[in-house]
Scaffold this motif. Structure first.
Motif, PDB file in Angstrom:
ATOM      1  N   ARG A  43      10.756   4.467  -4.647  1.00 59.74           N
ATOM      2  CA  ARG A  43      11.056   5.346  -5.777  1.00 59.74           C
ATOM      3  C   ARG A  43      11.704   4.564  -6.910  1.00 59.74           C
ATOM      4  O   ARG A  43      11.583   4.923  -8.082  1.00 59.74           O
ATOM      5  N   TYR A  44      12.385   3.470  -6.548  1.00 59.72           N
ATOM      6  CA  TYR A  44      13.137   2.709  -7.546  1.00 59.72           C
ATOM      7  C   TYR A  44      12.547   1.325  -7.835  1.00 59.72           C
ATOM      8  O   TYR A  44      12.760   0.789  -8.924  1.00 59.72           O
ATOM      9  N   ARG A  97      11.978  -8.453   3.756  1.00 59.36           N
ATOM     10  CA  ARG A  97      10.955  -7.408   3.726  1.00 59.36           C
ATOM     11  C   ARG A  97      11.571  -6.129   3.199  1.00 59.36           C
ATOM     12  O   ARG A  97      12.782  -5.899   3.325  1.00 59.36           O
ATOM     13  N   VAL A  98      10.734  -5.296   2.637  1.00 60.67           N
ATOM     14  CA  VAL A  98      11.210  -4.016   2.114  1.00 60.67           C
ATOM     15  C   VAL A  98      11.882  -3.211   3.219  1.00 60.67           C
ATOM     16  O   VAL A  98      12.901  -2.543   2.995  1.00 60.67           O
ATOM     17  N   TYR A 118      12.052   4.134   3.639  1.00 58.41           N
ATOM     18  CA  TYR A 118      11.050   3.252   3.036  1.00 58.41           C
ATOM     19  C   TYR A 118      10.589   3.820   1.699  1.00 58.41           C
ATOM     20  O   TYR A 118      10.492   3.117   0.692  1.00 58.41           O
ATOM     21  N   GLY A 119      10.306   5.117   1.698  1.00 59.23           N
ATOM     22  CA  GLY A 119       9.826   5.767   0.480  1.00 59.23           C
ATOM     23  C   GLY A 119      10.853   5.767  -0.632  1.00 59.23           C
ATOM     24  O   GLY A 119      10.501   5.673  -1.811  1.00 59.23           O
ATOM     25  N   SER A 164       0.802  -1.210   0.000  1.00 57.75           N
ATOM     26  CA  SER A 164       0.000   0.000   0.000  1.00 57.75           C
ATOM     27  C   SER A 164       0.836   1.262   0.000  1.00 57.75           C
ATOM     28  O   SER A 164       0.311   2.360  -0.064  1.00 57.75           O
ATOM     29  N   VAL A 165       2.151   1.136   0.093  1.00 59.31           N
ATOM     30  CA  VAL A 165       3.003   2.303   0.210  1.00 59.31           C
ATOM     31  C   VAL A 165       3.210   2.984  -1.120  1.00 59.31           C
ATOM     32  O   VAL A 165       3.150   4.206  -1.246  1.00 59.31           O
ATOM     33  N   ASN A 166       3.460   2.234  -2.160  1.00 55.64           N
ATOM     34  CA  ASN A 166       3.821   2.791  -3.450  1.00 55.64           C
ATOM     35  C   ASN A 166       2.578   3.176  -4.255  1.00 55.64           C
ATOM     36  O   ASN A 166       1.706   2.360  -4.480  1.00 55.64           O
ATOM     37  N   THR A 167       2.521   4.429  -4.683  1.00 56.23           N
ATOM     38  CA  THR A 167       1.377   4.896  -5.468  1.00 56.23           C
ATOM     39  C   THR A 167       1.766   5.314  -6.868  1.00 56.23           C
ATOM     40  O   THR A 167       0.915   5.646  -7.674  1.00 56.23           O
ATOM     41  N   ALA A 168       3.055   5.337  -7.180  1.00 57.63           N
ATOM     42  CA  ALA A 168       3.523   5.752  -8.503  1.00 57.63           C
ATOM     43  C   ALA A 168       4.478   4.704  -9.040  1.00 57.63           C
ATOM     44  O   ALA A 168       5.139   4.004  -8.270  1.00 57.63           O
TER      45      ALA A 168
END
Length: 207
Positions: free
Chosen positions: A62-63, A45-46, A57-58, A5-9
């Motif tokens: 991004r990558y 885990r991430v 985390y963000g 649920s973290v990544n939106t792009a």
């Protein structure tokens, strides 16, 4: 918070990055490899990868879109390295085959920890299994092409199917190295590699 649920792009690909961005992305890849090798795919885990890379985390997202995404990239790099050894075209078929076997051994030895994870994931992830199959087929096609050429030149037995021969030899070498380098089956290095060479050369009837 669930990782999905973290990544939106969409994650940024290497071709769109600045030099600094590529460096950060490479450090995340290196950290991910360490984490996978230390704890295995299922327990990775991430959060662990981000901590190992020294990024947030963000920044990870991004990558890369997920731990599966970063694992797929590591695996593609691994398969490319494992299958890139190409002996000199001036060598005889026998010399080329033996050189290819030994180059593959050296690559396997360097990457044995990650190869163990690769074999693990291929047993339960259908998408990754398809990726593994694709790389195997590329190697098989290249080997079969060489065998066919040797047959036309009268240097290899005409009584074998090049594709089946390429597949069975690859499976024999791969599984033998897996049992030795990953499962820890005892073997004398020189005797084992010499036996593999003899089996492959004999199977093709190389003159």
């Amino acid at each position: 918070m669930p990782e999905s649920s973290v990544n939106t792009a969409p994650a940024a690909g290497p071709s769109t990055l600045t030099a600094r961005g590529r460096k950060t992305r490479d450090s995340v890849l290196a950290a991910a490899r360490t984490v996978f090798e230390d704890v295995g795919f299922l327990d990775a885990r991430v959060e662990l990868i981000a901590q190992a890379a020294g990024v947030s985390y963000g920044t990870f997202y991004r990558y890369f879109e997920s731990k599966e995404d970063v694992f797929f990239e590591l695996s593609n790099q691994l398969f490319t390295e494992m299958h890139s050894g190409e002996p000199s075209f001036s060598a005889t078929p026998r010399e080329r085959l033996i050189a290819a076997n030994h180059a593959y051994y050296e690559a396997y030895h360097r990457n044995a920890a990650l190869m163990a994870i690769v074999e693990q994931v291929a047993t339960f992830n259908a998408e990754f299994r398809a990726l593994r199959h694709e790389h195997r087929e590329q190697l098989t096609a290249r080997t079969a092409h060489a065998i066919g050429r040797w047959q036309r030149d009268g240097l290899a037995s005409p009584d074998i199917d090049p594709i089946l021969a390429a597949r069975t030899m690859s499976a024999m070498v791969d599984h033998t190295l897996y049992l030795w380098l990953v499962q820890g089956e005892e073997a004398d290095k020189e005797a084992l590699l010499t036996t593999l060479d003899q089996m492959c050369v004999g199977a093709l009837g190389l003159r």
